[in-house]
Design a protein around this motif. Structure first.
Motif, PDB file in Angstrom:
ATOM      1  N   ALA A  23       4.488   9.045  -3.140  1.00  0.00           N
ATOM      2  CA  ALA A  23       4.979   9.837  -4.275  1.00  0.00           C
ATOM      3  C   ALA A  23       5.890  10.947  -3.766  1.00  0.00           C
ATOM      4  O   ALA A  23       5.538  12.135  -3.762  1.00  0.00           O
ATOM      5  N   GLY A  27       9.165  15.277  -9.009  1.00  0.00           N
ATOM      6  CA  GLY A  27       8.587  15.114 -10.336  1.00  0.00           C
ATOM      7  C   GLY A  27       7.216  14.458 -10.316  1.00  0.00           C
ATOM      8  O   GLY A  27       6.493  14.492 -11.315  1.00  0.00           O
ATOM      9  N   ALA A  28       6.842  13.847  -9.187  1.00  0.00           N
ATOM     10  CA  ALA A  28       5.506  13.259  -9.074  1.00  0.00           C
ATOM     11  C   ALA A  28       4.438  14.323  -8.879  1.00  0.00           C
ATOM     12  O   ALA A  28       3.235  14.034  -9.000  1.00  0.00           O
ATOM     13  N   LEU A  29       4.845  15.556  -8.537  1.00  0.00           N
ATOM     14  CA  LEU A  29       3.925  16.685  -8.360  1.00  0.00           C
ATOM     15  C   LEU A  29       2.827  16.370  -7.343  1.00  0.00           C
ATOM     16  O   LEU A  29       1.688  16.829  -7.462  1.00  0.00           O
ATOM     17  N   LEU A  31       1.064  13.952  -7.007  1.00  0.00           N
ATOM     18  CA  LEU A  31      -0.078  13.306  -7.662  1.00  0.00           C
ATOM     19  C   LEU A  31      -1.235  14.269  -7.907  1.00  0.00           C
ATOM     20  O   LEU A  31      -2.410  13.871  -7.901  1.00  0.00           O
ATOM     21  N   ALA A  36       3.646  13.112 -14.776  1.00  0.00           N
ATOM     22  CA  ALA A  36       4.785  13.419 -13.920  1.00  0.00           C
ATOM     23  C   ALA A  36       6.012  13.573 -14.803  1.00  0.00           C
ATOM     24  O   ALA A  36       5.952  13.358 -16.016  1.00  0.00           O
ATOM     25  N   PHE A 124       5.540   7.638  -9.063  1.00  0.00           N
ATOM     26  CA  PHE A 124       5.356   8.869  -9.829  1.00  0.00           C
ATOM     27  C   PHE A 124       3.906   9.094 -10.256  1.00  0.00           C
ATOM     28  O   PHE A 124       3.561  10.185 -10.688  1.00  0.00           O
ATOM     29  N   GLY A 125       3.074   8.059 -10.145  1.00  0.00           N
ATOM     30  CA  GLY A 125       1.677   8.222 -10.553  1.00  0.00           C
ATOM     31  C   GLY A 125       1.119   6.913 -11.040  1.00  0.00           C
ATOM     32  O   GLY A 125       1.676   5.842 -10.793  1.00  0.00           O
TER      33      GLY A 125
END
Length: 329
Positions: A23, A27-29, A31, A36, A124-125
């Motif tokens: 990730a 924008g995936a932070l 996880l 996201a 992204f998740g």
């Protein structure tokens, strides 16, 4: 996917160990959240696609988990290629039986990471679940195209040429091999068919060319005959296909030579993941040249006509298929 605190559950540890390294997008932070985000570039549309693969249906229990992950990602990448879209990222939902080993998960994450990097398509998740059934991998993918430029199935018009990338039927014949067929093939021919079933080769290098030249497009996932019929139905046209022009690999030709019934399997079987598209005749030569520059082989297999349905002609005779394509239902 996401861990809430230092007292990590088994699921949180699984995510941290196997999926967090994939990730890589901000924008995936990492996880660490329940969702996201992605900010599309100005003047673009987001193209959405989801597809799942299931053990015993799309792959075998003994297949390497690395290849299972790559297949799951690639079947979705193939759809983006046919829409003329550039990958932005994906979500993965994974349902695992209780006896899934750490080695299987490690191999799965390796394959996912390799292709995420190769196709510039970060994770992204997603979600992880336990299942009493076989492994299930569901990918939700998103890509981008210039606003209004996504290539749909609905643009084919009479006179347009019908093109397909690569070769047709290899994956379906590879599945028949996995199920016990004993055709007299060379080792290289056998390996070619098995590999095409196990691991698709999505045509994302052609996405920009499809967007620039194709009037309609889709990927061939359920079989050439059935998928072309779908495209014709949505476009309100017919297609006249020269069966002799449909591109076949040497391995597919050898299988068909050994068992003539395999010609229908090649034309109607699933999992080709090639791009099927129509191109206005005045642009056909430019399309060929652009595809060649992109390193993707394309073949003109017929023409769009007024009427309905896809008509596969063998000389002056139209072939009648037992079924047009693979169907789960």
């Amino acid at each position: 996917m996401g861990a809430s605190d230092d007292r990590m559950s088994a699921e949180d540890r699984l995510i941290a160990d196997y999926f967090k390294p994939i990730a890589t997008h901000p924008g995936a932070l990492a996880l660490t959240d329940d969702a996201a985000f992605v900010t599309p570039a100005p003047g673009t549309d987001v193209v959405l696609k989801t597809d799942a693969i299931i053990g015993g249906v799309h792959f075998f229990a003994e297949d390497d988990a690395r290849d299972v992950a790559r297949k799951a990602l690639r079947v979705n990448l193939s759809d983006l290629a046919a829409k003329g879209a550039t990958p932005l990222g994906f979500l993965v939902s994974l349902a695992l039986p209780k006896d899934t080993s750490a080695d299987w998960l490690k191999r799965f994450a390796l394959g996912l990471r390799e292709d995420a990097e190769a196709y510039a398509c970060p994770l992204f998740g997603g979600d992880t679940d336990r299942t009493p059934g076989p492994v299930m991998v569901s990918i939700s993918m998103f890509g981008s195209v210039p606003s209004g430029a996504m290539v749909r199935r609905a643009g084919a018009r009479p006179g347009h040429r019908v093109f397909v990338t690569g070769t047709i039927g290899d994956a379906a014949l590879g599945l028949v091999l996995r199920q016990g067929a004993t055709w007299p093939l060379t080792a290289a021919q056998r390996e070619h068919l098995l590999a095409r079933y196990l691991l698709p080769q999505p045509r994302n290098a052609l996405a920009e060319v499809v967007r620039a030249y194709a009037s309609a497009a889709m990927d061939v996932s359920d079989g050439l005959a059935g998928d072309l019929t779908k495209l014709c139905r949505v476009s309100g046209v017919a297609a006249h296909i020269d069966v002799a022009a449909v591109p076949l690999s040497d391995a597919a030709r050898a299988a068909i030579a050994a068992d003539a019934a395999m010609r229908e399997t090649a034309l109607t079987g699933g999992d080709d993941f090639e791009v099927l598209c129509t191109v206005p005749p005045a642009r056909a030569d430019a399309f060929r040249a652009a595809a060649r520059a992109a390193g993707v082989p394309v073949t003109d297999i017929g023409v769009v006509e007024a009427g309905a349905g896809a008509h596969f002609m063998d000389g002056g005779r139209e072939l009648a298929f037992h079924r047009l394509s693979f169907s789960h239902f």
